[in-house]
Design a protein around this motif. Sequence first.
Motif, short mmCIF file in Angstrom:
data_model
loop_
_atom_site.label_atom_id
_atom_site.label_comp_id
_atom_site.label_asym_id
_atom_site.label_seq_id
_atom_site.Cartn_x
_atom_site.Cartn_y
_atom_site.Cartn_z
N SER A 36 0.83 -1.19 0.00
CA SER A 36 0.00 0.00 0.00
C SER A 36 0.87 1.25 0.00
N THR A 37 0.27 2.35 -0.46
CA THR A 37 0.94 3.64 -0.55
C THR A 37 -0.04 4.70 -0.04
N VAL A 38 0.47 5.63 0.76
CA VAL A 38 -0.36 6.72 1.25
C VAL A 38 -0.02 7.97 0.44
N ARG A 39 -1.06 8.71 0.07
CA ARG A 39 -0.90 9.98 -0.64
C ARG A 39 -1.17 11.10 0.36
N LEU A 40 -0.24 12.04 0.45
CA LEU A 40 -0.35 13.20 1.33
C LEU A 40 -0.51 14.43 0.46
N ARG A 41 -1.69 15.05 0.51
CA ARG A 41 -1.97 16.26 -0.27
C ARG A 41 -2.08 17.45 0.66
N TRP A 42 -1.36 18.51 0.33
CA TRP A 42 -1.33 19.72 1.15
C TRP A 42 -2.14 20.81 0.47
N SER A 43 -2.80 21.65 1.23
CA SER A 43 -3.58 22.74 0.66
C SER A 43 -2.68 23.87 0.17
N GLU A 44 -1.43 23.87 0.56
CA GLU A 44 -0.45 24.87 0.14
C GLU A 44 0.63 24.19 -0.68
N PRO A 45 1.21 24.88 -1.66
CA PRO A 45 2.29 24.28 -2.45
C PRO A 45 3.51 24.00 -1.57
N LEU A 46 4.20 22.93 -1.92
CA LEU A 46 5.43 22.57 -1.23
C LEU A 46 6.60 23.36 -1.81
N ALA A 47 7.60 23.62 -1.00
CA ALA A 47 8.82 24.26 -1.50
C ALA A 47 9.42 23.36 -2.58
N ASP A 48 10.17 23.96 -3.50
CA ASP A 48 10.74 23.19 -4.60
C ASP A 48 11.66 22.08 -4.12
N ARG A 49 12.49 22.35 -3.13
CA ARG A 49 13.43 21.35 -2.62
C ARG A 49 12.87 20.71 -1.36
N GLN A 50 12.86 19.39 -1.36
CA GLN A 50 12.40 18.61 -0.21
C GLN A 50 13.41 17.51 0.05
N VAL A 51 13.64 17.21 1.30
CA VAL A 51 14.44 16.05 1.70
C VAL A 51 13.45 15.07 2.31
N LEU A 52 13.16 14.01 1.57
CA LEU A 52 12.14 13.05 1.99
C LEU A 52 12.80 11.73 2.37
N PRO A 53 12.20 11.00 3.29
CA PRO A 53 12.77 9.71 3.69
C PRO A 53 12.63 8.67 2.58
N GLU A 54 13.39 7.61 2.70
CA GLU A 54 13.31 6.50 1.75
C GLU A 54 11.88 5.99 1.70
N GLY A 55 11.40 5.71 0.51
CA GLY A 55 10.03 5.23 0.32
C GLY A 55 9.03 6.34 0.04
N CYS A 56 9.47 7.60 0.18
CA CYS A 56 8.59 8.74 -0.11
C CYS A 56 9.10 9.48 -1.34
N ALA A 57 8.18 10.03 -2.12
CA ALA A 57 8.55 10.77 -3.34
C ALA A 57 7.56 11.89 -3.58
N ARG A 58 8.06 12.94 -4.16
CA ARG A 58 7.22 14.07 -4.57
C ARG A 58 6.42 13.63 -5.78
N ALA A 59 5.10 13.79 -5.73
CA ALA A 59 4.24 13.36 -6.82
C ALA A 59 3.66 14.53 -7.61
N ALA A 60 3.57 15.71 -7.01
CA ALA A 60 3.03 16.90 -7.65
C ALA A 60 3.40 18.10 -6.79
N GLU A 61 2.95 19.28 -7.21
CA GLU A 61 3.29 20.52 -6.52
C GLU A 61 2.89 20.49 -5.04
N ARG A 62 1.79 19.81 -4.73
CA ARG A 62 1.27 19.77 -3.36
C ARG A 62 1.15 18.35 -2.81
N THR A 63 1.79 17.39 -3.46
CA THR A 63 1.55 15.99 -3.11
C THR A 63 2.85 15.20 -2.93
#
Length: 167
Positions: free
Chosen positions: A65-92
């Motif tokens: 399974s995979t969880v999708r996290l959607r934010w009401s505000e745009p994310l900063a361009d650079r993110q440091v995410l843990p293993e298993g997580c990936a940026r999917a869209a501007e807010r996701t």
Amino acid sequence: MRRVPRVLAGCGAAVVAVGAAAPGASAAGGPETDLAYHGSAALSGGRVDLLLTPHNHGASAVPDSTVRLRWSEPLADRQVLPEGCARAAERTVTCRVGALEADRAGEPVGLQVRLRGVPSEVLLELDTVADGGVADGGVEDGGVEDGGRGDGPQRVLVLDTGDTYYF
């Protein structure tokens, strides 16, 4: 099917999820799960600290399974995410949570995201986007209902107070 509202609140923020676990099988005739995410979130100065634990409250195991996290505000361009997580869209962001046994919790997922600005609040929506072919009984994959409860995503309102909001 009977719908049971569950209302969870923490420090003034509220999360509302609607649903009831159905034992055994989905309306489509296959095994059914009931995936939910419990945890905490805190917003301070445009940074969100999030810790969540996936739970399968259903009668069937989920092979992946995979969880999708959607934010009401745009994310900063650079993110440091843990293993298993990936940026999917501007807010996701999506995070793999893996296999989940029936009526069990999975491994916790912790991450920090930076928002593009410094909003006074952010709304986070959590939902399952992949479940290894087992019906969750909710709305998945961009709003396609799979024949179950139709409970949709969990929502958490987090205020920029530095306080921790539980869901």
